[in-house]
Write a protein that holds these residues in place. Structure first.
Motif, PDB file in Angstrom:
ATOM      1  N   VAL A 289       0.528  -1.238   0.219  1.00 37.79           N
ATOM      2  CA  VAL A 289      -0.354  -0.015  -0.265  1.00 37.79           C
ATOM      3  C   VAL A 289       0.634   1.527   0.075  1.00 37.79           C
ATOM      4  CG1 VAL A 289      -1.872   1.463   1.358  1.00 37.79           C
ATOM      5  CG2 VAL A 289      -1.671  -0.648   1.004  1.00 37.79           C
ATOM      6  N   LEU A 290       1.422   0.957   0.846  1.00 38.11           N
ATOM      7  CA  LEU A 290       2.823   2.189   0.835  1.00 38.11           C
ATOM      8  C   LEU A 290       3.782   2.732  -0.260  1.00 38.11           C
ATOM      9  CD1 LEU A 290       4.114   4.430   2.712  1.00 38.11           C
ATOM     10  CD2 LEU A 290       5.757   2.623   3.334  1.00 38.11           C
ATOM     11  N   ARG A 291       4.051   1.811  -1.299  1.00 34.17           N
ATOM     12  CA  ARG A 291       4.231   2.041  -2.773  1.00 34.17           C
ATOM     13  C   ARG A 291       4.058   2.336  -3.511  1.00 34.17           C
ATOM     14  NH1 ARG A 291       6.513  -3.563  -4.937  1.00 34.17           N
ATOM     15  NH2 ARG A 291       4.251  -4.197  -4.844  1.00 34.17           N
ATOM     16  N   LEU A 292       2.472   1.984  -3.148  1.00 38.98           N
ATOM     17  CA  LEU A 292       1.492   3.316  -4.519  1.00 38.98           C
ATOM     18  C   LEU A 292       1.722   4.817  -4.273  1.00 38.98           C
ATOM     19  CD1 LEU A 292      -1.924   1.124  -3.351  1.00 38.98           C
ATOM     20  CD2 LEU A 292      -0.214   0.914  -5.343  1.00 38.98           C
ATOM     21  N   ASN A 293       2.574   4.651  -3.190  1.00 40.62           N
ATOM     22  CA  ASN A 293       2.350   7.018  -4.039  1.00 40.62           C
ATOM     23  C   ASN A 293       4.092   6.951  -3.232  1.00 40.62           C
ATOM     24  OD1 ASN A 293      -0.240   8.174  -4.308  1.00 40.62           O
ATOM     25  ND2 ASN A 293      -0.718   6.521  -1.794  1.00 40.62           N
ATOM     26  N   ASN A 294       4.851   5.971  -3.395  1.00 41.29           N
ATOM     27  CA  ASN A 294       6.005   6.134  -2.824  1.00 41.29           C
ATOM     28  C   ASN A 294       6.752   5.162  -3.779  1.00 41.29           C
ATOM     29  OD1 ASN A 294       6.732   7.787  -0.309  1.00 41.29           O
ATOM     30  ND2 ASN A 294       5.547   6.547   0.202  1.00 41.29           N
ATOM     31  N   ARG A 295       8.118   6.054  -4.920  1.00 37.63           N
ATOM     32  CA  ARG A 295       8.767   4.483  -5.793  1.00 37.63           C
ATOM     33  C   ARG A 295       9.728   4.129  -4.441  1.00 37.63           C
ATOM     34  NH1 ARG A 295       9.419   8.227 -11.106  1.00 37.63           N
ATOM     35  NH2 ARG A 295       6.959   9.265 -11.863  1.00 37.63           N
ATOM     36  N   PHE A 296       9.493   2.682  -4.755  1.00 32.01           N
ATOM     37  CA  PHE A 296      10.224   1.949  -4.524  1.00 32.01           C
ATOM     38  C   PHE A 296       9.954   0.375  -4.206  1.00 32.01           C
ATOM     39  CE2 PHE A 296       7.502   1.821  -0.785  1.00 32.01           C
ATOM     40  CZ  PHE A 296       7.355   1.072  -0.654  1.00 32.01           C
ATOM     41  N   THR A 297      11.133  -0.290  -4.499  1.00 38.97           N
ATOM     42  CA  THR A 297      11.076  -1.682  -4.610  1.00 38.97           C
ATOM     43  C   THR A 297      11.109  -2.623  -3.501  1.00 38.97           C
ATOM     44  OG1 THR A 297      12.924  -2.509  -5.456  1.00 38.97           O
ATOM     45  CG2 THR A 297      11.326  -1.755  -6.750  1.00 38.97           C
ATOM     46  N   TYR A 298      10.927  -4.236  -2.666  1.00 42.29           N
ATOM     47  CA  TYR A 298      11.235  -4.215  -1.326  1.00 42.29           C
ATOM     48  C   TYR A 298      11.690  -5.599  -2.262  1.00 42.29           C
ATOM     49  CZ  TYR A 298       6.782  -6.248  -0.435  1.00 42.29           C
ATOM     50  OH  TYR A 298       5.323  -6.812  -0.616  1.00 42.29           O
ATOM     51  N   GLU A 299      12.908  -6.359  -1.448  1.00 37.58           N
ATOM     52  CA  GLU A 299      12.687  -7.731  -0.904  1.00 37.58           C
ATOM     53  C   GLU A 299      12.810  -8.633   0.270  1.00 37.58           C
ATOM     54  OE1 GLU A 299      16.922  -8.438  -3.174  1.00 37.58           O
ATOM     55  OE2 GLU A 299      16.185  -7.155  -4.292  1.00 37.58           O
ATOM     56  N   LYS A 300      12.256  -9.374   0.556  1.00 38.89           N
ATOM     57  CA  LYS A 300      11.756 -10.045   1.889  1.00 38.89           C
ATOM     58  C   LYS A 300      12.989 -11.785   1.771  1.00 38.89           C
ATOM     59  CE  LYS A 300       8.808 -11.036   5.323  1.00 38.89           C
ATOM     60  NZ  LYS A 300       9.042 -12.592   6.083  1.00 38.89           N
ATOM     61  N   ASP A 301      13.806 -12.138   2.615  1.00 40.50           N
ATOM     62  CA  ASP A 301      14.441 -12.663   2.829  1.00 40.50           C
ATOM     63  C   ASP A 301      13.913 -13.424   3.909  1.00 40.50           C
ATOM     64  OD1 ASP A 301      16.656 -14.645   3.719  1.00 40.50           O
ATOM     65  OD2 ASP A 301      17.975 -13.650   2.692  1.00 40.50           O
ATOM     66  N   ASP A 302      12.914 -14.503   4.145  1.00 35.29           N
ATOM     67  CA  ASP A 302      12.376 -15.144   5.057  1.00 35.29           C
ATOM     68  C   ASP A 302      14.070 -15.854   6.361  1.00 35.29           C
ATOM     69  OD1 ASP A 302       9.793 -14.527   4.426  1.00 35.29           O
ATOM     70  OD2 ASP A 302      10.430 -16.272   2.694  1.00 35.29           O
ATOM     71  N   GLU A 303      14.767 -16.502   5.347  1.00 39.03           N
ATOM     72  CA  GLU A 303      15.741 -16.888   6.161  1.00 39.03           C
ATOM     73  C   GLU A 303      16.444 -15.693   7.091  1.00 39.03           C
ATOM     74  OE1 GLU A 303      18.578 -19.395   3.942  1.00 39.03           O
ATOM     75  OE2 GLU A 303      17.017 -20.215   3.227  1.00 39.03           O
ATOM     76  N   THR A 304      17.001 -14.696   7.343  1.00 34.82           N
ATOM     77  CA  THR A 304      17.226 -13.831   7.909  1.00 34.82           C
ATOM     78  C   THR A 304      16.019 -12.932   8.453  1.00 34.82           C
ATOM     79  OG1 THR A 304      17.533 -12.762   6.285  1.00 34.82           O
ATOM     80  CG2 THR A 304      19.510 -14.020   6.754  1.00 34.82           C
ATOM     81  N   ASN A 305      15.054 -13.742   7.935  1.00 35.48           N
ATOM     82  CA  ASN A 305      14.207 -12.594   8.615  1.00 35.48           C
ATOM     83  C   ASN A 305      14.114 -10.367   8.569  1.00 35.48           C
ATOM     84  OD1 ASN A 305      11.474 -11.793  10.075  1.00 35.48           O
ATOM     85  ND2 ASN A 305      12.200 -11.487  12.015  1.00 35.48           N
ATOM     86  N   LYS A 306      14.470 -10.296   7.054  1.00 37.24           N
ATOM     87  CA  LYS A 306      15.081  -9.034   7.377  1.00 37.24           C
ATOM     88  C   LYS A 306      14.519  -8.850   5.495  1.00 37.24           C
ATOM     89  CE  LYS A 306      19.576  -8.035   6.834  1.00 37.24           C
ATOM     90  NZ  LYS A 306      20.832  -7.991   6.700  1.00 37.24           N
ATOM     91  N   ILE A 307      14.374  -7.273   5.436  1.00 43.30           N
ATOM     92  CA  ILE A 307      13.613  -6.672   4.396  1.00 43.30           C
ATOM     93  C   ILE A 307      14.738  -5.618   3.779  1.00 43.30           C
ATOM     94  CG2 ILE A 307      11.311  -5.104   3.168  1.00 43.30           C
ATOM     95  CD1 ILE A 307       9.209  -6.913   5.074  1.00 43.30           C
ATOM     96  N   ILE A 308      14.781  -5.636   2.678  1.00 47.35           N
ATOM     97  CA  ILE A 308      15.684  -4.630   2.055  1.00 47.35           C
ATOM     98  C   ILE A 308      14.883  -3.871   1.335  1.00 47.35           C
ATOM     99  CG2 ILE A 308      17.579  -3.643   0.144  1.00 47.35           C
ATOM    100  CD1 ILE A 308      18.644  -6.418   1.497  1.00 47.35           C
ATOM    101  N   ILE A 309      14.788  -2.497   1.742  1.00 45.84           N
ATOM    102  CA  ILE A 309      13.785  -1.507   0.218  1.00 45.84           C
ATOM    103  C   ILE A 309      15.075  -0.533  -0.489  1.00 45.84           C
ATOM    104  CG2 ILE A 309      12.698   0.833   0.679  1.00 45.84           C
ATOM    105  CD1 ILE A 309      11.202  -0.521   3.289  1.00 45.84           C
ATOM    106  N   ASN A 310      14.293  -0.667  -1.482  1.00 41.67           N
ATOM    107  CA  ASN A 310      15.136   0.130  -2.785  1.00 41.67           C
ATOM    108  C   ASN A 310      14.826   0.962  -3.966  1.00 41.67           C
ATOM    109  OD1 ASN A 310      17.767  -1.722  -2.534  1.00 41.67           O
ATOM    110  ND2 ASN A 310      16.237  -3.750  -3.077  1.00 41.67           N
TER     111      ASN A 310
END
Length: 310
Positions: A289-310
């Motif tokens: 939902v946040l991405r609708l008004n903000n330009r970014f992509t994200y990746e989720k790593d379930d093994e490390t429980n980490k989200i990277i926003i680019n």
């Protein structure tokens, strides 16, 4: 999972790091949940049998009630693991046994309970509360790590004190919210009704009036008016944001969901957002939902429980 660590957790003797290790392990699979519940049941049976032999029937009474709210029914384990409730018993100087309870709410969940004195408590995601089964002495003390909303039963003779890592909050009977995760620098107390005192080592720092809040900024406590009451709807399972920066929003999401979020896209941090989400929908729904008004992509790593926003 080593059996001795599991028993240590169930008996309430585990450290904070060990608690985190066990709760994460329990949520990994239904098999782990079943093993935990089996060990928990054996412990409770042994404890109940021991306590029954020492108590007279007329002394038995209901100490508190617990009601948990579950928003995601997709996994049976998620429903069972909504809270972890542990009983602690130890002897005081008069060799009488005193019962204590500790409750922990996993990420993305919330819980509601009523204490022995009638005080109602709502606990937010990744929060824990320690409290005596029966309040004794000159004050009613509980220990909070996380976020809790309290509707305190009035007792002028015995004040209610919520202890946190940074400050204590003393009340007689009132409604207030405390945000005090030991793993984060954020510390806030918001007063809706009555009055509270913020204390350090038993000494009063300041007093709050209704519809005011105090937050820790640097090394100072700063008072201000509560602008929006929507925030406190987290008790209903709603995460509400009112004109806050994406940076602040991400920090709250990290707290509630227990996820490490790395932001490489610095351009979005200053953008502001107003909206509400159901906690049970998960962090990825919020990001979409946040991405609708903000330009970014994200990746989720379930093994490390980490989200990277680019």
């Amino acid at each position: 999972m080593k059996n001795d660590l599991l028993q240590k957790y169930i008996s309430g003797e585990a450290s904070e790091a060990e608690k985190k290790q066990v709760t994460e392990w329990v949520q990994e699979s239904p098999d782990n949940m079943r093993e935990y519940l089996a060990q928990r049941k054996l412990y409770d049976i042994a404890l109940w049998q021991s306590k029954t032999m020492e108590e007279k029937p007329q002394n038995k009474r209901k100490i508190f009630t617990l009601r948990s709210a579950v928003y995601s029914m997709t996994k049976i384990a998620a429903m069972i693991a909504i809270v972890f409730l542990i009983a602690h018993y130890w002897k005081n100087k008069d060799t009488e046994k005193i019962s204590y309870q500790s409750i922990y709410v996993p990420a993305g969940q919330r819980a509601e309970l009523t204490l022995a004195d009638g005080t109602k408590v709502w606990l937010n995601s990744r929060s824990s509360l320690k409290f005596p089964t029966n309040f004794q002495g000159k004050s009613r003390n509980v220990i909070l790590d996380g976020e809790g909303f309290f509707t305190v039963a009035k007792n002028k003779e015995v004040p209610f004190i919520v202890k946190t890592k940074k400050y204590d909050v003393k009340v007689l009977g009132t409604e207030f919210n405390i945000l005090a995760y030991s793993t984060d620098s954020i510390w806030e107390t918001s007063l809706l009704e009555g009055s509270v005192e913020i204390q350090t080592n038993g000494k009063r720092e300041l007093r709050l009036e209704p519809n005011t809040m105090v937050r820790l900024q640097g090394n100072s406590l700063v008072k201000q008016h509560i602008k929006k009451m929507e925030y406190f709807r987290w008790r209903e399972g709603l995460i509400c944001f009112d004109n806050i920066s994406v940076k602040e929003m991400i920090e709250k999401l990290k707290l509630y969901y227990g996820v490490d979020i790395v932001i490489n896209n610095q351009e979005i941090l200053g953008n502001r957002y107003t909206g509400k989400f159901r906690a049970g929908d998960g962090i990825e729904h919020v990001l979409k939902v946040l991405r609708l008004n903000n330009r970014f992509t994200y990746e989720k790593d379930d093994e490390t429980n980490k989200i990277i926003i680019n």
